[in-house]
Motif scaffolding. Structure first.
Motif, PDB file in Angstrom:
ATOM      1  N   TRP A   2      40.923  40.154  49.238  1.00  0.00           N
ATOM      2  CA  TRP A   2      42.256  39.979  49.346  1.00  0.00           C
ATOM      3  C   TRP A   2      42.831  38.571  49.209  1.00  0.00           C
ATOM      4  O   TRP A   2      43.424  37.820  48.515  1.00  0.00           O
ATOM      5  N   GLU A   3      42.288  37.686  50.266  1.00  0.00           N
ATOM      6  CA  GLU A   3      42.366  36.398  50.660  1.00  0.00           C
ATOM      7  C   GLU A   3      41.929  35.559  49.695  1.00  0.00           C
ATOM      8  O   GLU A   3      42.480  34.704  48.971  1.00  0.00           O
ATOM      9  N   GLU A   4      40.541  35.860  48.846  1.00  0.00           N
ATOM     10  CA  GLU A   4      40.055  34.975  48.012  1.00  0.00           C
ATOM     11  C   GLU A   4      40.614  35.152  46.846  1.00  0.00           C
ATOM     12  O   GLU A   4      41.048  34.258  45.900  1.00  0.00           O
ATOM     13  N   ALA A   5      41.189  36.547  46.471  1.00  0.00           N
ATOM     14  CA  ALA A   5      41.982  36.701  45.089  1.00  0.00           C
ATOM     15  C   ALA A   5      43.341  35.625  45.338  1.00  0.00           C
ATOM     16  O   ALA A   5      43.655  35.189  44.155  1.00  0.00           O
ATOM     17  N   ARG A  12      38.776  47.591  44.295  1.00  0.00           N
ATOM     18  CA  ARG A  12      39.473  46.651  45.496  1.00  0.00           C
ATOM     19  C   ARG A  12      38.393  45.677  45.810  1.00  0.00           C
ATOM     20  O   ARG A  12      38.297  45.125  46.913  1.00  0.00           O
ATOM     21  N   THR A  13      38.060  45.107  44.762  1.00  0.00           N
ATOM     22  CA  THR A  13      37.270  43.421  44.968  1.00  0.00           C
ATOM     23  C   THR A  13      38.148  42.468  44.534  1.00  0.00           C
ATOM     24  O   THR A  13      39.033  42.762  43.759  1.00  0.00           O
ATOM     25  N   LYS A  14      37.683  41.371  44.872  1.00  0.00           N
ATOM     26  CA  LYS A  14      38.374  39.986  44.491  1.00  0.00           C
ATOM     27  C   LYS A  14      38.349  40.289  42.739  1.00  0.00           C
ATOM     28  O   LYS A  14      39.665  39.908  42.401  1.00  0.00           O
ATOM     29  N   SER A  15      37.465  40.278  42.064  1.00  0.00           N
ATOM     30  CA  SER A  15      37.342  40.422  40.511  1.00  0.00           C
ATOM     31  C   SER A  15      38.533  41.517  40.277  1.00  0.00           C
ATOM     32  O   SER A  15      39.456  41.084  39.122  1.00  0.00           O
ATOM     33  N   ASP A  16      38.395  42.571  40.702  1.00  0.00           N
ATOM     34  CA  ASP A  16      39.340  43.665  40.434  1.00  0.00           C
ATOM     35  C   ASP A  16      40.789  43.373  40.463  1.00  0.00           C
ATOM     36  O   ASP A  16      41.563  43.419  39.538  1.00  0.00           O
ATOM     37  N   PHE A  17      41.077  42.675  41.504  1.00  0.00           N
ATOM     38  CA  PHE A  17      42.657  42.224  41.903  1.00  0.00           C
ATOM     39  C   PHE A  17      42.991  41.152  40.959  1.00  0.00           C
ATOM     40  O   PHE A  17      44.125  41.095  40.382  1.00  0.00           O
ATOM     41  N   ILE A  18      41.916  40.177  40.575  1.00  0.00           N
ATOM     42  CA  ILE A  18      42.450  39.161  39.931  1.00  0.00           C
ATOM     43  C   ILE A  18      42.499  39.536  38.389  1.00  0.00           C
ATOM     44  O   ILE A  18      43.400  39.083  37.628  1.00  0.00           O
ATOM     45  N   LYS A  19      41.530  40.423  37.943  1.00  0.00           N
ATOM     46  CA  LYS A  19      41.576  41.056  36.559  1.00  0.00           C
ATOM     47  C   LYS A  19      42.868  41.686  36.365  1.00  0.00           C
ATOM     48  O   LYS A  19      43.640  41.335  35.124  1.00  0.00           O
ATOM     49  N   TYR A  20      43.228  42.569  36.975  1.00  0.00           N
ATOM     50  CA  TYR A  20      44.546  43.465  36.924  1.00  0.00           C
ATOM     51  C   TYR A  20      45.999  42.389  36.970  1.00  0.00           C
ATOM     52  O   TYR A  20      46.719  42.502  36.267  1.00  0.00           O
ATOM     53  N   ALA A  21      45.867  41.473  37.755  1.00  0.00           N
ATOM     54  CA  ALA A  21      46.799  40.430  37.911  1.00  0.00           C
ATOM     55  C   ALA A  21      47.348  39.738  36.914  1.00  0.00           C
ATOM     56  O   ALA A  21      48.203  39.432  36.368  1.00  0.00           O
ATOM     57  N   LEU A  22      46.018  39.159  36.503  1.00  0.00           N
ATOM     58  CA  LEU A  22      46.095  38.508  34.995  1.00  0.00           C
ATOM     59  C   LEU A  22      46.723  39.269  33.864  1.00  0.00           C
ATOM     60  O   LEU A  22      47.557  38.822  32.967  1.00  0.00           O
ATOM     61  N   PHE A  24      39.983  30.484  31.836  1.00  0.00           N
ATOM     62  CA  PHE A  24      39.336  30.342  32.932  1.00  0.00           C
ATOM     63  C   PHE A  24      40.311  30.674  34.378  1.00  0.00           C
ATOM     64  O   PHE A  24      40.322  30.076  35.332  1.00  0.00           O
ATOM     65  N   ARG A  25      41.373  31.636  34.002  1.00  0.00           N
ATOM     66  CA  ARG A  25      42.376  32.038  35.000  1.00  0.00           C
ATOM     67  C   ARG A  25      41.597  32.778  36.049  1.00  0.00           C
ATOM     68  O   ARG A  25      40.702  33.217  35.702  1.00  0.00           O
ATOM     69  N   GLY A  26      41.812  32.578  37.273  1.00  0.00           N
ATOM     70  CA  GLY A  26      41.291  33.334  38.276  1.00  0.00           C
ATOM     71  C   GLY A  26      40.073  32.536  38.959  1.00  0.00           C
ATOM     72  O   GLY A  26      39.254  33.236  39.795  1.00  0.00           O
ATOM     73  N   THR A  27      39.599  31.640  38.347  1.00  0.00           N
ATOM     74  CA  THR A  27      38.297  30.615  38.774  1.00  0.00           C
ATOM     75  C   THR A  27      38.830  29.560  39.549  1.00  0.00           C
ATOM     76  O   THR A  27      40.095  29.508  39.806  1.00  0.00           O
ATOM     77  N   PRO A  28      37.879  28.699  40.074  1.00  0.00           N
ATOM     78  CA  PRO A  28      38.352  27.583  40.994  1.00  0.00           C
ATOM     79  C   PRO A  28      38.480  26.515  39.767  1.00  0.00           C
ATOM     80  O   PRO A  28      39.319  25.256  40.557  1.00  0.00           O
ATOM     81  N   LEU A  29      38.860  26.527  38.592  1.00  0.00           N
ATOM     82  CA  LEU A  29      39.339  25.656  37.631  1.00  0.00           C
ATOM     83  C   LEU A  29      40.908  25.578  37.755  1.00  0.00           C
ATOM     84  O   LEU A  29      41.594  26.594  37.584  1.00  0.00           O
TER      85      LEU A  29
END
Length: 465
Positions: free
Chosen positions: A223-226, A281-291, A353-358
């Motif tokens: 959750w924090e990383e996302a 409920r992983t970081k990538s799941d949260f990011i993918k759905y949010a975007l 590159f949304r949701g990446t460190p860029l």
């Protein structure tokens, strides 16, 4: 004997009546004064001096009470115990709303029922209503949540000089294995939920958690990383302690933990727009759905122009953050139409590159000489370079500026297949005016006749000297 009994009764009667009066009269005023940690406001001027006009940034919790109210009477020892526990950290005060001055203060802050508790942050003109339980733990949770939000706000609005000094400290800490970045997850309460979430244009992912919930604790790192990776992408992540913020949890039908809700983009939001999150409920799941939700309902953030050191710090600074900087041709060497096409190309590449460190920014060519020199952007524009400010490492794209080439270059960066170089220190960012979106206006050159002050009648104009 009966006479003596009657005399004894007449003697004891006043004493008994006094005792009954002490027991039966409202206890609140007595109870409040017995807790020395609770500050009793005694006049309107006292209220203004101690709370409203105070400039030390302190947080005050003020209870408006009616001495004849049973609810106020029951709250008195709880409020006193809370004041004792928070002594030295926060100030707890009371205002008797039945007095003339108390009624005036209550009216000023729209208080009409008792007890009412308000939290006065540094902006004392806009207190926040406390709507939690009248329990010690609930009151402490409420004031601590506001304190955490205040800290987060202040950390994002440090004076420029402090930001520069902190940047130097951060660099030293990183070299010595220093601490991590502050959390990007927003703590939400019954009092601030509507203001922060429902009036926001962002898409919100909000987790309703419980302190004792093992599954909640398990997903918190992701959750924090996302939240960190989605910062600046038109998405915010929030958390609600559903065990203390019962009004909000109840409003959205929270029955188990963790429960995650999606609040779509755009403002104002309404409760009927909210949907349950039922994905992984992983970081990538949260990011993918949010975007995906940003694409559906949100307002993607525009790539900012690099116009000052503040913009650089806000956009490019941060642990593991890689700043993609595009230098676009000077507006006099281009046009508004061409510049917007360059920006569109950059935005399309950034979406990949949304949701990446860029993170992305752009600047006008020749407006940032120190940056351009440090990154080797001296061969013309448009040009692209990346900079990892925490590692002082950079790389520049050598191919022509196109969506395909930019995406390919950045994929190599992400995968660690692109060579990098080091710089000794971060370059100074010049403060420049932001582009107004218009074509450039060429500077009119003065004619030789105007410079020399010649008149049309002068004999030697255009002739031999």
């Amino acid at each position: 004997e009966q006479k003596k009994e009657r005399e004894m009764k007449s003697y004891l009667l006043p004493i008994v009546l006094c005792a009954l009066q002490a027991v039966l009269l409202p206890k609140y005023a007595v109870a409040a004064s017995s807790y020395k940690e609770v500050i009793e406001i005694t006049t309107k001027s006292d209220f203004d001096t101690k709370i409203v006009n105070r400039k030390d940034g302190s947080i005050w919790m003020v209870q408006f009470y009616d001495p004849s109210s049973d609810s106020c009477e029951k709250l008195a020892p709880i409020y006193g115990a809370t004041a004792f526990m928070l002594k030295g950290f926060y100030h707890l005060a009371t205002v008797d709303a039945t007095t003339d001055y108390g009624a005036e203060i209550a009216k000023q802050y729209d208080v009409s029922k008792y007890p009412t508790i308000k939290i006065f942050q540094p902006d004392k003109k806009k207190p926040i209503d406390y709507k939690g339980k009248h329990e010690v733990e609930g009151i402490i949770q409420g004031i601590m949540a506001e304190f955490q939000n205040l800290l987060q706000y202040r950390s994002q609005h440090l004076p420029d000089e402090l930001k520069r000094q902190m940047a130097g400290v951060g660099k030293q800490q990183k070299q010595e294995g220093g601490s991590e970045e502050p959390s990007k997850v927003i703590t939400l309460t019954d009092d601030n939920f509507d203001e922060i979430v429902m009036k926001s244009n962002d898409v919100w992912l909000i987790g309703f958690f419980a302190p004792w919930c093992g599954h909640c604790k398990a997903i918190l790192p992701d959750w924090e990383e996302a939240a960190r990776n989605l910062d600046g992408e038109g998405v915010s992540l929030g958390s609600v302690d559903a065990t203390t913020q019962e009004k909000t949890a109840g409003q959205y039908g929270v029955k188990g933990f963790p429960t995650i809700k999606i609040f779509p983009g755009g403002a104002p939001k309404t409760p009927d727009m909210v949907i349950n999150y039922e994905q992984g409920r992983t970081k990538s799941d949260f990011i993918k759905y949010a975007l995906a939700e940003v694409d559906r309902t949100g307002v993607p953030k525009e790539i900012p122009q690099l116009t000052s050191m503040d913009v650089f710090d806000e956009t490019c600074k941060g642990k593991n953050r890689i700043c993609v900087m595009a230098g676009l041709p000077h507006i006099l060497d281009s046009s508004a139409e061409k510049r917007n096409k360059f920006k569109e190309t950059l935005s399309t590449a950034a979406k990949e590159f949304r949701g990446t460190p860029l993170v992305f920014t752009w600047f006008e060519g020749s407006s940032q000489p120190a940056l351009e020199e440090a990154l080797g952007l001296t061969f013309g524009f448009p040009a692209v370079a990346v900079l990892a400010s925490d590692r002082l490492a950079y790389s520049r794209m050598t191919n022509s500026f196109s969506e395909k080439n930019v995406v390919s270059f950045l994929h190599r960066i992400i995968m660690g297949r692109q060579g990098t170089s080091l710089i000794a220190e971060l370059p100074k960012i010049a403060t420049v005016e932001a582009w107004d979106g218009l074509d450039g206006t060429p500077i009119e050159e003065e004619s030789l006749a105007d410079i020399m002050g010649w008149d049309d009648d002068d004999e030697n104009v255009g002739g031999e000297l």
